[in-house]
Design an enzyme around this catalytic site. Structure first.
Site, short mmCIF file in Angstrom:
data_model
loop_
_atom_site.label_atom_id
_atom_site.label_comp_id
_atom_site.label_asym_id
_atom_site.label_seq_id
_atom_site.Cartn_x
_atom_site.Cartn_y
_atom_site.Cartn_z
N SER A 97 0.83 -1.19 0.00
CA SER A 97 0.00 0.00 0.00
C SER A 97 0.87 1.25 0.00
O SER A 97 1.74 1.40 -0.83
CB SER A 97 -0.96 -0.05 1.19
OG SER A 97 -1.98 0.88 1.04
N HIS A 139 -8.10 -4.68 -2.04
CA HIS A 139 -7.11 -4.04 -1.18
C HIS A 139 -7.32 -4.45 0.27
O HIS A 139 -6.41 -4.37 1.09
CB HIS A 139 -7.24 -2.52 -1.29
CG HIS A 139 -6.03 -1.78 -0.81
ND1 HIS A 139 -4.96 -1.50 -1.60
CD2 HIS A 139 -5.73 -1.28 0.40
CE1 HIS A 139 -4.05 -0.84 -0.90
NE2 HIS A 139 -4.49 -0.70 0.32
N ASP A 160 -9.54 -3.47 -6.64
CA ASP A 160 -9.00 -2.54 -5.65
C ASP A 160 -9.60 -1.15 -5.85
O ASP A 160 -9.36 -0.51 -6.87
CB ASP A 160 -7.48 -2.48 -5.77
CG ASP A 160 -6.83 -1.87 -4.54
OD1 ASP A 160 -7.49 -1.06 -3.86
OD2 ASP A 160 -5.66 -2.19 -4.28
#
Length: 740
Positions: free
Chosen positions: A582, A714, A668
């Site tokens: 991330s 995610h 995501d």
């Protein structure tokens, strides 16, 4: 004292926004923070019945890093423009072609990793069975009743007979058509007549709340979509926040009385703020918490009069974060108010809650991180971190004494028991490290001592050595590093080294147990965790010194850490790899541009790599919130230049690069896949251009691999997908570092 913050904070005290069990730090792998994938039993989703699904260390008032950057709105706008703008259609076709090309490329490459991936998976499964066989789902106790979750079902049993075989099934995700979802959190009404449970699937950011009436035969009373946090104010009045485009800015109340209705209670107008709710430990008040990264505001709902309008505690003041608990008609306020701007525990009368009446109750020592804080009827217990070690401070409200206990030196992470009873005489928790399985401990308020739970059959890890170092950064700041290696390893300079980094949002590196870390130690690897600025390991100032116009300090810290490791004989560049996920991809990607010679390979999971372009897209739902972390390049030319100076995507150039393996997700909503695709294409071209201009014999061209997962997101990955991702990353690293 689980104060709900806009974005989690202290592992139990501030984890309000940790909305998926699958972020649970226990199951984090190559990623360096509280991530989406995890290794866990297929049959059981770990349920934190207090609703605190993720235990993290993000300071309260910060925006959840996993709420970072959604492409949902952008996709909608593209759809609307299709007919009017042919270039949109062209861009979509190019995107699909690029996506298809990358998927075909991975299908060809993956075969070369297949045998090693299989071996690693088998070993990880064996370690998982060995070290987590005795971990059960968290329990929530109401008097003589205990609620727990197994296999997508919620059970009720008696406290003296907590066993799935003898328990009553209250709820099953499969029975109500949610077989692909996991149970995220539950709330039991005070009289135990109702239960609210939130469900979330892997490929969705939004959760659904199901309310069950717990009669002899539980009946589903209501289904509420797009919910985030929820609390029972009374036995038949439920408050909840709705989530839209990754934002929570509205609070609703719904009743289950004879006259049922739902109404809007609170609306937040400022797009930078995120709203959640929490019920104080004594159930006296329900708090509505509205927080940005730097400022917070709390409203109180009197649980004995839930239909009255919320009362403001203290109007938001720029730079002041605060959270509320209640005890004996006094508010206990954890806040950054006053100097220094670190957390302090203050108190004020309920009737006079303004800042002018806040009195200091407890202040932390300098460079001490408050990890968690829990309020009990007569005690307040704090978990602290100082100079890399964990401490337990116990404050007695009766004797006004403070007892400080240094926890075992091997401990790097802790987990408080789920939903401890307010009047309990014992506080239970677990300690772990990346290579030490969780071990149970308890603190007895009556005996004033720490108890190690001897009955737990956890194998003791004796072959791993832990070293804590300090690297001197460019500006002379000392940066902590935690190093693990096999105590029997010789010639450490020849051993592979895996470096972990994050450095954003005030989040600490996840230091809880992970099976693959222990596997690496057993195979001779060295693990290093670099606690660079931008994270939260040394308190709020550590984060502040590494965000916005200080981002380069985190990069300088990372470089200093790796150089010190090599100088001290921990591996060398050709055996060194870097892992990030991330927002950690910012520092990892930046290091590859500035100092690629320090590492041989890098693995990234859902990485943020194009800071500049993303922060210029204000139509994305989270961009404005993130300006307090990265700056505003549209309004500030200085921010524009500064971001451009370190942004990984912007600074790719023809030069030597390490090999890179990136895992990204089609679904995501936080890290747009388009940015990752662009980064990979540009990086490959730069590597090829460099190789074509270098005539040296045997010139090395890095492998740049992108694995795009169709499932997962995610935030979540299934057990199988998570295990596959970890095994592929480790197979890649073994090949790149010649450790087959």
């Amino acid at each position: 004292m689980k104060i709900w913050a806009s974005c989690i904070g202290l592992q139990n005290f501030f984890q309000a926004l940790s909305f998926s069990v699958k972020y649970y730090s226990k199951h984090n792998h190559l990623q360096t923070i509280y991530l989406y994938s995890q290794i866990k039993p297929k049959k059981c989703h770990i349920l934190d019945c207090s609703g605190n699904a993720c235990r993290s260390t993000l300071p309260p008032g910060s925006i959840l890093w996993w709420r970072f950057l959604s492409c949902k709105q952008e996709t909608t706008k593209v759809s609307r423009k299709r007919k009017k703008n042919p270039s949109v259609i062209t861009s979509e076709l190019l995107y699909k072609d690029l996506l298809r090309s990358e998927q075909e490329n991975w299908n060809e490459i993956s075969a070369s990793y297949e045998s090693m991936t299989k071996r690693i998976k088998q070993k990880l499964e064996g370690l998982h069975n060995k070290y987590t066989f005795n971990l059960s789902s968290p329990r929530i106790r109401f008097g003589e009743n205990v609620y727990f979750e197994e296999n997508g079902c919620i059970f009720l049993s008696k406290a003296d007979d907590v066993d799935e075989a003898n328990a009553n099934v209250l709820f099953s995700t499969e029975d109500i058509g949610f077989s692909d979802a996991h149970i995220q959190q539950i709330r039991i009404s005070p009289d135990q007549r109702y239960m609210a449970a939130s469900l979330k699937s892997e490929n969705s950011e939004e959760a659904t709340c199901v309310i069950m009436k717990l009669d002899h035969f539980p009946v589903m009373e209501k289904v509420i979509p797009n919910i985030f946090s929820f609390e029972w104010a009374t036995s038949d009045v439920l408050f909840y926040t709705s989530q839209k485009n990754l934002k929570c800015q509205e609070v609703f109340m719904t009743t289950f009385t004879n006259e049922r209705h739902t109404k809007l209670v609170y609306t937040e107008q400022d797009a930078r703020f995120f709203v959640d709710i929490y019920c104080t430990k004594d159930r006296r008040f329900l708090t509505i918490n509205s927080n940005s990264k730097t400022t917070s505001e709390v409203w109180l709902v009197d649980c004995s009069h839930p239909f009255k309008s919320p009362v403001l505690v203290q109007a938001r003041t720029k730079g002041v974060i605060y959270h509320i608990e209640h005890r004996n008609d006094e508010l206990y306020i954890l806040t950054t108010y006053g100097e220094p701007a670190e957390y302090k525990l203050m108190k004020a009368p309920v009737a006079s809650s303004g800042m002018e009446n806040w009195q200091l109750f407890y202040a932390l020592e300098e460079k001490t991180k408050l990890i968690d804080l829990e309020m009990f009827s007569n005690h307040c217990i704090m978990f602290l971190q100082h100079t890399g070690h964990l401490y337990l401070n116990v404050i007695s409200f009766v004797s006004h004494s403070i007892q400080s206990i240094k926890l075992p030196t091997w401990a790097c992470a802790f987990e408080l028991e789920s939903h401890p009873e307010h009047t309990t005489s014992t506080c239970y928790f677990q300690l772990s490290s990346p290579v030490h399985p969780p071990k149970c401990f308890a603190y007895s308020f009556k005996e004033n001592n720490l108890i190690e739970q001897a009955e737990q059959e956890v194998p003791i890890i004796k072959n791993c050595h832990t070293t804590r170092l300090l690297a001197k950064s460019k500006d002379e700041t000392l940066v902590p590093i935690t190093v693990f290696h096999n105590i029997n390893s010789k010639e450490l300079h020849r051993k592979p080294l895996l470096v972990h980094v994050y450095g954003a949002y005030g989040i600490d590196l996840n230091m809880s147990f992970k099976e693959e870390k222990l596997m690496l130690i057993e195979e001779g690897w060295i693990l290093a965790y670099c606690h660079v600025r931008g994270g939260g390991e040394l308190g709020l100032s550590w984060h502040k010194d590494g965000c916005q116009h200080n981002k380069l300090k985190g990069l300088q810290d990372l470089k200093a850490c790796i150089m010190l490791l090599h100088e001290l004989g921990f591996s060398q560049p050709k055996y060194t790899a870097l892992a990030a996920a991330s927002a950690g991809g910012v520092l990892a990607g930046a290091l590859c541009n500035t100092d690629p010679e320090l590492i041989r390979a890098m693995v990234l999971q859902a990485p943020f790599l194009d800071v500049l372009n993303t922060m210029m897209k204000t139509h994305l739902p989270l961009t404005m919130e993130e300006q307090e972390e990265w700056g505003n390049p549209l309004a500030d030319e200085k921010s524009m230049k500064y971001i451009k100076n370190y942004c990984p995507y912007q600074n790719i150039k023809p030069q030597h690069y390490p090999s890179v393996f990136i895992t990204a997700y089609e679904n995501d909503q936080r890290i747009p896949l388009t940015g990752v695709l662009k980064y990979v294409q540009k990086l490959r071209k730069a590597a090829r251009d460099h190789a074509s201009k270098t005539d040296r014999k045997g010139n090395w061209i890095p492998n740049i691999i992108l694995d795009i997962e169709a499932k997962g997101s995610h935030c979540d990955s299934s057990w199988e997908d998570s295990l596959n991702e970890v095994a592929r990353h480790l197979a890649f690293l073994n090949k790149e570092l010649d450790k087959e």
